[in-house]
Motif scaffolding. Structure first.
Motif, PDB file in Angstrom:
ATOM      1  N   ILE A  55       0.870  -1.177   0.000  1.00 40.39           N
ATOM      2  CA  ILE A  55       0.000   0.000   0.000  1.00 40.39           C
ATOM      3  C   ILE A  55       0.905   1.223   0.000  1.00 40.39           C
ATOM      4  CG2 ILE A  55      -1.744   1.305   1.284  1.00 40.39           C
ATOM      5  CD1 ILE A  55      -2.837  -1.334   2.327  1.00 40.39           C
ATOM      6  N   ARG A  56       0.885   1.960  -1.108  1.00 41.58           N
ATOM      7  CA  ARG A  56       1.787   3.089  -1.297  1.00 41.58           C
ATOM      8  C   ARG A  56       1.220   4.407  -0.781  1.00 41.58           C
ATOM      9  NH1 ARG A  56       6.670   0.802  -2.098  1.00 41.58           N
ATOM     10  NH2 ARG A  56       6.741  -0.526  -3.957  1.00 41.58           N
ATOM     11  N   GLY A  57      -0.111   4.570  -0.878  1.00 43.91           N
ATOM     12  CA  GLY A  57      -0.690   5.852  -0.517  1.00 43.91           C
ATOM     13  C   GLY A  57      -2.127   5.759  -0.063  1.00 43.91           C
ATOM     14  N   ILE A  58      -2.566   6.804   0.621  1.00 41.57           N
ATOM     15  CA  ILE A  58      -3.950   6.918   1.099  1.00 41.57           C
ATOM     16  C   ILE A  58      -4.472   8.276   0.648  1.00 41.57           C
ATOM     17  CG2 ILE A  58      -5.480   6.906   3.108  1.00 41.57           C
ATOM     18  CD1 ILE A  58      -3.085   5.505   4.606  1.00 41.57           C
ATOM     19  N   THR A  78       1.849   0.601   7.177  1.00 44.44           N
ATOM     20  CA  THR A  78       2.255   0.292   5.805  1.00 44.44           C
ATOM     21  C   THR A  78       3.330   1.231   5.269  1.00 44.44           C
ATOM     22  OG1 THR A  78       0.595   1.717   4.752  1.00 44.44           O
ATOM     23  CG2 THR A  78      -0.076  -0.538   5.323  1.00 44.44           C
ATOM     24  N   GLY A  79       3.548   2.370   5.940  1.00 44.85           N
ATOM     25  CA  GLY A  79       4.475   3.360   5.429  1.00 44.85           C
ATOM     26  C   GLY A  79       3.917   4.190   4.299  1.00 44.85           C
ATOM     27  N   ALA A  80       2.605   4.116   4.083  1.00 48.06           N
ATOM     28  CA  ALA A  80       1.970   4.841   2.983  1.00 48.06           C
ATOM     29  C   ALA A  80       1.944   6.343   3.251  1.00 48.06           C
ATOM     30  CB  ALA A  80       0.541   4.336   2.788  1.00 48.06           C
ATOM     31  N   TRP A  81       2.044   7.134   2.163  1.00 48.47           N
ATOM     32  CA  TRP A  81       1.858   8.570   2.289  1.00 48.47           C
ATOM     33  C   TRP A  81       0.364   8.889   2.361  1.00 48.47           C
ATOM     34  CZ3 TRP A  81      -1.169   9.585  -1.787  1.00 48.47           C
ATOM     35  CH2 TRP A  81      -0.935   8.960  -3.017  1.00 48.47           C
ATOM     36  N   ILE A  82       0.051  10.084   2.848  1.00 49.13           N
ATOM     37  CA  ILE A  82      -1.331  10.536   2.971  1.00 49.13           C
ATOM     38  C   ILE A  82      -1.490  11.816   2.158  1.00 49.13           C
ATOM     39  CG2 ILE A  82      -3.166  11.318   4.523  1.00 49.13           C
ATOM     40  CD1 ILE A  82      -1.631   9.892   6.799  1.00 49.13           C
ATOM     41  N   ARG A 120      -4.965  11.032  15.434  1.00 51.39           N
ATOM     42  CA  ARG A 120      -4.801  12.189  14.555  1.00 51.39           C
ATOM     43  C   ARG A 120      -3.678  11.932  13.551  1.00 51.39           C
ATOM     44  NH1 ARG A 120      -4.868  16.939  19.234  1.00 51.39           N
ATOM     45  NH2 ARG A 120      -6.824  16.267  20.238  1.00 51.39           N
ATOM     46  N   PHE A 121      -3.692  12.711  12.476  1.00 54.38           N
ATOM     47  CA  PHE A 121      -2.631  12.573  11.481  1.00 54.38           C
ATOM     48  C   PHE A 121      -2.404  13.896  10.763  1.00 54.38           C
ATOM     49  CE2 PHE A 121      -6.577  11.480   9.308  1.00 54.38           C
ATOM     50  CZ  PHE A 121      -6.480  12.168   8.104  1.00 54.38           C
ATOM     51  N   GLN A 122      -1.221  14.016  10.184  1.00 53.72           N
ATOM     52  CA  GLN A 122      -0.837  15.165   9.374  1.00 53.72           C
ATOM     53  C   GLN A 122      -0.573  14.669   7.951  1.00 53.72           C
ATOM     54  OE1 GLN A 122      -0.517  18.405  10.186  1.00 53.72           O
ATOM     55  NE2 GLN A 122       0.406  19.150   8.296  1.00 53.72           N
ATOM     56  N   PRO A 123      -1.326  15.132   6.971  1.00 50.71           N
ATOM     57  CA  PRO A 123      -1.102  14.678   5.593  1.00 50.71           C
ATOM     58  C   PRO A 123       0.309  15.007   5.100  1.00 50.71           C
ATOM     59  CG  PRO A 123      -3.226  15.756   5.789  1.00 50.71           C
ATOM     60  CD  PRO A 123      -2.500  16.018   7.076  1.00 50.71           C
ATOM     61  N   ASP A 124       0.816  14.166   4.219  1.00 50.08           N
ATOM     62  CA  ASP A 124       2.099  14.425   3.570  1.00 50.08           C
ATOM     63  C   ASP A 124       1.928  15.363   2.380  1.00 50.08           C
ATOM     64  OD1 ASP A 124       3.836  12.388   5.041  1.00 50.08           O
ATOM     65  OD2 ASP A 124       2.184  11.149   4.322  1.00 50.08           O
ATOM     66  N   ARG A 125       0.721  15.400   1.825  1.00 50.86           N
ATOM     67  CA  ARG A 125       0.434  16.281   0.700  1.00 50.86           C
ATOM     68  C   ARG A 125      -0.964  16.852   0.863  1.00 50.86           C
ATOM     69  NH1 ARG A 125       0.070  14.698  -5.817  1.00 50.86           N
ATOM     70  NH2 ARG A 125      -0.850  16.674  -6.480  1.00 50.86           N
ATOM     71  N   TRP A 126      -1.081  18.156   0.692  1.00 55.91           N
ATOM     72  CA  TRP A 126      -2.382  18.815   0.730  1.00 55.91           C
ATOM     73  C   TRP A 126      -2.961  18.882  -0.676  1.00 55.91           C
ATOM     74  CZ3 TRP A 126      -4.461  19.191   5.276  1.00 55.91           C
ATOM     75  CH2 TRP A 126      -3.661  19.395   6.414  1.00 55.91           C
ATOM     76  N   LEU A 127      -4.243  18.579  -0.795  1.00 57.10           N
ATOM     77  CA  LEU A 127      -4.902  18.566  -2.092  1.00 57.10           C
ATOM     78  C   LEU A 127      -5.828  19.769  -2.235  1.00 57.10           C
ATOM     79  CD1 LEU A 127      -5.856  14.792  -2.342  1.00 57.10           C
ATOM     80  CD2 LEU A 127      -3.878  15.956  -3.366  1.00 57.10           C
ATOM     81  N   ASP A 128      -5.755  20.406  -3.409  1.00 58.62           N
ATOM     82  CA  ASP A 128      -6.632  21.511  -3.765  1.00 58.62           C
ATOM     83  C   ASP A 128      -7.357  21.163  -5.059  1.00 58.62           C
ATOM     84  OD1 ASP A 128      -5.809  23.427  -1.659  1.00 58.62           O
ATOM     85  OD2 ASP A 128      -3.869  23.309  -2.672  1.00 58.62           O
ATOM     86  N   ASP A 129      -8.367  21.945  -5.392  1.00 55.40           N
ATOM     87  CA  ASP A 129      -9.148  21.711  -6.599  1.00 55.40           C
ATOM     88  C   ASP A 129      -8.247  21.744  -7.834  1.00 55.40           C
ATOM     89  OD1 ASP A 129     -11.564  21.337  -8.033  1.00 55.40           O
ATOM     90  OD2 ASP A 129     -11.652  23.485  -8.494  1.00 55.40           O
ATOM     91  N   GLY A 130      -8.384  20.712  -8.689  1.00 53.07           N
ATOM     92  CA  GLY A 130      -7.651  20.678  -9.945  1.00 53.07           C
ATOM     93  C   GLY A 130      -6.267  20.071  -9.879  1.00 53.07           C
ATOM     94  N   ASP A 131      -5.849  19.590  -8.714  1.00 50.44           N
ATOM     95  CA  ASP A 131      -4.555  18.913  -8.613  1.00 50.44           C
ATOM     96  C   ASP A 131      -4.589  17.598  -9.384  1.00 50.44           C
ATOM     97  OD1 ASP A 131      -3.551  20.920  -7.055  1.00 50.44           O
ATOM     98  OD2 ASP A 131      -3.713  19.825  -5.163  1.00 50.44           O
TER      99      ASP A 131
END
Length: 237
Positions: A55-58, A78-82, A120-131
């Motif tokens: 599992i690479r990502g969530i 799993t070491g997956a990114w979020i 709780r968790f802190q995402p590794d990448r923030w998603l915005d509209d159109g990414d």
């Protein structure tokens, strides 16, 4: 449980459905389910022969507890990114802000976080509209607010399949809107349905619904939008 596309596996649980995507790099989980979701994920992967793949990502569609409950655990084990929608950051931190009717959801979630031991968790990448996310043929993020401020859909670009999260509920009796207590802004939620339909998807994949194929869920969403437009007094176009 079913494979809805060669690279998409649906995990069905009593509370909600969630999805696993597969490409040559491994697996990517969308949300991860609620209580019992990890066990159901493991069982489903095993039944379909995907259990040996990493599992690479969530990907997180929005911050309601039934969607993010397992995210921290899955990432840790799993070491997956979020990657998660930016505007729901307070939800991931366990400090969501609810107003109006949705305060009922706030009370329910506060009880659930305490009783169930939410991590709780802190995402590794923030998603915005159109990414764009480089998974399978490419995923485009689509901001579909109303259920929560940051509620996000994921469009699988080549296949034109749209993961709609909690934009609407789709069962055999037809499509319906989420209950008022679960929505940040129900009128905006309806406008987001119109936005989703404007993308001209070939099918949609909701998190709450029957095991119907994506084109049937799309038909239910289209009929729901027409009903709401006819019954309402606002311009939802």
């Amino acid at each position: 449980m079913q494979i809805v596309h060669p690279g998409i596996l649906q995990v069905r649980t009593p509370a909600l459905n969630f999805y696993v995507l597969r490409d040559e790099e491994g697996l990517y989980v969308i949300d991860g389910g609620f209580v019992g979701g990890v066990r159901m994920l493991q069982n489903t992967l095993r039944q379909h022969g995907w259990n040996d793949l990493p599992i690479r990502g969530i990907l997180v569609t929005h911050g309601h507890l039934d969607h993010i409950f397992n995210v921290a655990y899955l990432a840790k084990t799993t070491g997956a990114w979020i990657a998660a929608t930016r505007l729901d950051a307070l939800h991931y931190a366990g400090k969501p802000h609810y107003e109006g009717n949705s305060r009922v959801t706030g009370w329910l979630e506060a009880t659930g976080r305490f009783a169930l031991g939410y991590q709780r968790f802190q995402p590794d990448r923030w998603l915005d509209d159109g990414d764009r996310i480089e998974i399978l043929s490419g995923i485009k993020t689509v901001h579909l607010p109303g259920h929560t401020q940051g509620h996000m859909g994921f469009l699988l670009e080549k296949e034109r399949l749209l993961f709609t999260a909690d934009l609407f509920v789709s069962y055999r009796a037809g499509g319906r809107l989420p209950l008022e207590i679960f929505n940040n802004d129900s009128a905006e939620n309806v406008r987001s349905i119109g936005k989703a339909l404007g993308l001209k998807p070939a099918g949609v994949l909701p998190n709450h619904g029957s095991d119907a194929p994506p084109d049937v869920h799309l038909q239910r969403m289209e009929r729901l939008f027409e009903r709401v437009k006819c019954a309402g007094h606002e311009d939802y176009s």
